[in-house]
Design an enzyme around this catalytic site. Structure first.
Site, PDB file in Angstrom:
ATOM      1  N   GLU A   1       0.828  -1.202   0.000  1.00  0.00           N
ATOM      2  CA  GLU A   1       0.000   0.000   0.000  1.00  0.00           C
ATOM      3  C   GLU A   1       0.871   1.265   0.000  1.00  0.00           C
ATOM      4  OE1 GLU A   1      -2.224  -3.079   2.615  1.00  0.00           O
ATOM      5  OE2 GLU A   1      -0.177  -2.620   1.987  1.00  0.00           O
TER       6      GLU A   1
ATOM      7  N   CYS B   1      -2.654  -4.208   7.087  1.00  0.00           N
ATOM      8  CA  CYS B   1      -2.296  -4.456   8.477  1.00  0.00           C
ATOM      9  C   CYS B   1      -2.769  -3.310   9.375  1.00  0.00           C
ATOM     10  CB  CYS B   1      -0.790  -4.661   8.622  1.00  0.00           C
ATOM     11  SG  CYS B   1       0.220  -3.256   8.115  1.00  0.00           S
TER      12      CYS B   1
ATOM     13  N   THR C   1      21.710 -38.551   2.114  1.00  0.00           N
ATOM     14  CA  THR C   1      21.896 -37.633   0.986  1.00  0.00           C
ATOM     15  C   THR C   1      23.020 -36.648   1.279  1.00  0.00           C
ATOM     16  OG1 THR C   1      19.573 -37.818   0.356  1.00  0.00           O
ATOM     17  CG2 THR C   1      20.774 -35.920  -0.475  1.00  0.00           C
TER      18      THR C   1
ATOM     19  N   ASP D   1      25.890 -37.370  -1.435  1.00  0.00           N
ATOM     20  CA  ASP D   1      25.849 -36.365  -2.504  1.00  0.00           C
ATOM     21  C   ASP D   1      26.667 -35.118  -2.182  1.00  0.00           C
ATOM     22  OD1 ASP D   1      24.167 -38.109  -3.727  1.00  0.00           O
ATOM     23  OD2 ASP D   1      22.378 -36.850  -3.663  1.00  0.00           O
TER      24      ASP D   1
ATOM     25  N   LEU E   1      23.094 -27.157  -1.662  1.00  0.00           N
ATOM     26  CA  LEU E   1      21.724 -26.692  -1.405  1.00  0.00           C
ATOM     27  C   LEU E   1      21.594 -25.174  -1.510  1.00  0.00           C
ATOM     28  CD1 LEU E   1      20.613 -29.026   1.538  1.00  0.00           C
ATOM     29  CD2 LEU E   1      20.477 -29.425  -0.923  1.00  0.00           C
TER      30      LEU E   1
ATOM     31  N   GLY F   1      16.608 -38.114   0.746  1.00  0.00           N
ATOM     32  CA  GLY F   1      16.209 -39.193  -0.156  1.00  0.00           C
ATOM     33  C   GLY F   1      14.896 -39.836   0.190  1.00  0.00           C
TER      34      GLY F   1
ATOM     35  N   LEU G   1      11.656 -38.536   2.556  1.00  0.00           N
ATOM     36  CA  LEU G   1      10.435 -38.166   1.832  1.00  0.00           C
ATOM     37  C   LEU G   1       9.272 -39.061   2.233  1.00  0.00           C
ATOM     38  CD1 LEU G   1      12.124 -37.647  -1.637  1.00  0.00           C
ATOM     39  CD2 LEU G   1      10.825 -35.872  -0.443  1.00  0.00           C
TER      40      LEU G   1
END
Length: 347
Positions: free
Chosen positions: A54, A81, A202, A206, A210, A290, A294
């Site tokens: 705004e 707000c 992982t 790996d 990230l 991995g 998950l």
């Protein structure tokens, strides 16, 4: 007039999206000021801690149009707000500028706002129209709404698999499943979330960074699980370049931009992690695997969205199985050369 309301609200949503990846934990918000069917000002929340939509909208009005501000209608995708945070209340700004009518997409679920902005406007005799493209405005800030209504982050599962549903080689040797163009898309996804998470295996096999090196955006907070703190300090995750959270069962400590967060025990680890992320004010997390990590979120029904990348030209013999997604509804799909990306929401 409803159609016009929707037209201007769509513009608010377009503007709001420009703040993706830069405003969290605040919501993305867009605002448009209209006089006699002409937009004389528009703005969006650009950076956390800086001016709200705004404010930017009103400041954007040209000098020759400022006399029309109090004769205009303000469109805003989220309720203005009414409290003092890092910036003054936007409801007060609207009243100060004597804007007579405000059209709002949806209410703000944050406890410090949640109807208070609307109430303040009404008490100042401002005409308020609500619920214009409400579903679209709520979808825009699905992370913010999930965080404040479910007391947990918005959880996105992501993995890449071969055409025969394998996520990696059986011996964990390095293999590139998705193509370079899809990888850039994944880095864009990372830039849009507050945090990114991988499991112990992982992190070890790996050695991921990230980060968003393939995209221009903000690096998410990095998260991993290391129950016994056995991961070597030489891993990229521990280089101190990006804030990193390590969930473990040994200690609470913050050192060299790394937060060691102690879990009570190994039971209900997934739920403990989700609760901890809420306490740490992390509104969204992209979980990149991995399979064990998950699947734990899938089994606990703790996810909102899944993005599955399938390389349709790749077969991995004797590979590790990909997660099994349940109660999922496909809502979008796209192809990037050899990769087919499927987008799911929890059904």
């Amino acid at each position: 007039m409803i159609n016009n309301h929707e037209t201007y609200m769509r513009r608010c949503i377009e503007l709001a999206k420009l703040g993706a990846g830069f405003v969290a934990p605040n919501p993305m918000v867009g605002a448009v000021l209209v006089h006699n069917e002409k937009i004389i000002g528009e703005g969006f929340h650009q950076q956390y801690g800086q001016a709200h939509a705004e404010v930017n909208c009103i400041n954007n009005v040209k000098k020759e149009d400022k006399e029309f501000i109090n004769q205009s209608t303000l469109y805003v995708s989220l309720e203005p707000c009414a409290h003092h945070g890092k910036t003054p209340p936007c409801a007060d700004l609207i009243i100060k500028n004597k804007i007579a009518k405000v059209v709002i997409g949806c209410r703000d679920p944050f406890v410090e706002v949640d109807g208070k902005g609307i109430e303040k406007l009404l008490n100042a005799n401002v005409e308020v129209v609500q619920h214009v493209l409400e579903n679209e405005c709520m979808e825009l800030n699905k992370r913010f709404f999930t965080f404040h209504t479910k007391n947990r982050p918005y959880i996105i599962l992501k993995w890449t698999q071969s055409n025969n549903h394998k996520i990696a080689n059986a011996d964990y040797s390095k293999i590139f499943i998705s193509n370079e163009f899809t990888n850039r898309t994944v880095h864009k996804w990372r830039s849009e979330e507050a945090a990114i998470m991988v499991g112990t295996k992982t992190a070890l096999t790996d050695n991921p960074s990230l980060n968003v090196r393939l995209w221009n955006g903000r690096n998410p907070v990095r998260i991993t699980i290391d129950k016994d703190l056995s991961l070597p300090s030489s891993l990229n995750l521990f280089n101190g370049e990006i804030k990193t959270i390590v969930f473990n069962t040994i200690k609470n400590e913050e050192k060299n931009n790394i937060i060691y967060y102690k879990m009570n025990d190994e039971k209900y680890l997934t739920k403990q992690i989700v609760d901890a992320l809420f306490k740490l004010n992390i509104q969204s997390v992209l979980i990149e695997g991995g399979t064990k990590l998950l699947q734990s979120f899938i089994n606990e029904n703790l996810w909102d969205e899944a993005r599955v990348i399938i390389n349709e030209q790749l077969i991995i013999d004797n590979g590790l199985n990909a997660p099994e997604l349940r109660d999922a509804k496909l809502f979008y799909e796209e192809k990037i050369f050899s990769d087919h990306i499927y987008y799911y929401k929890k059904d």
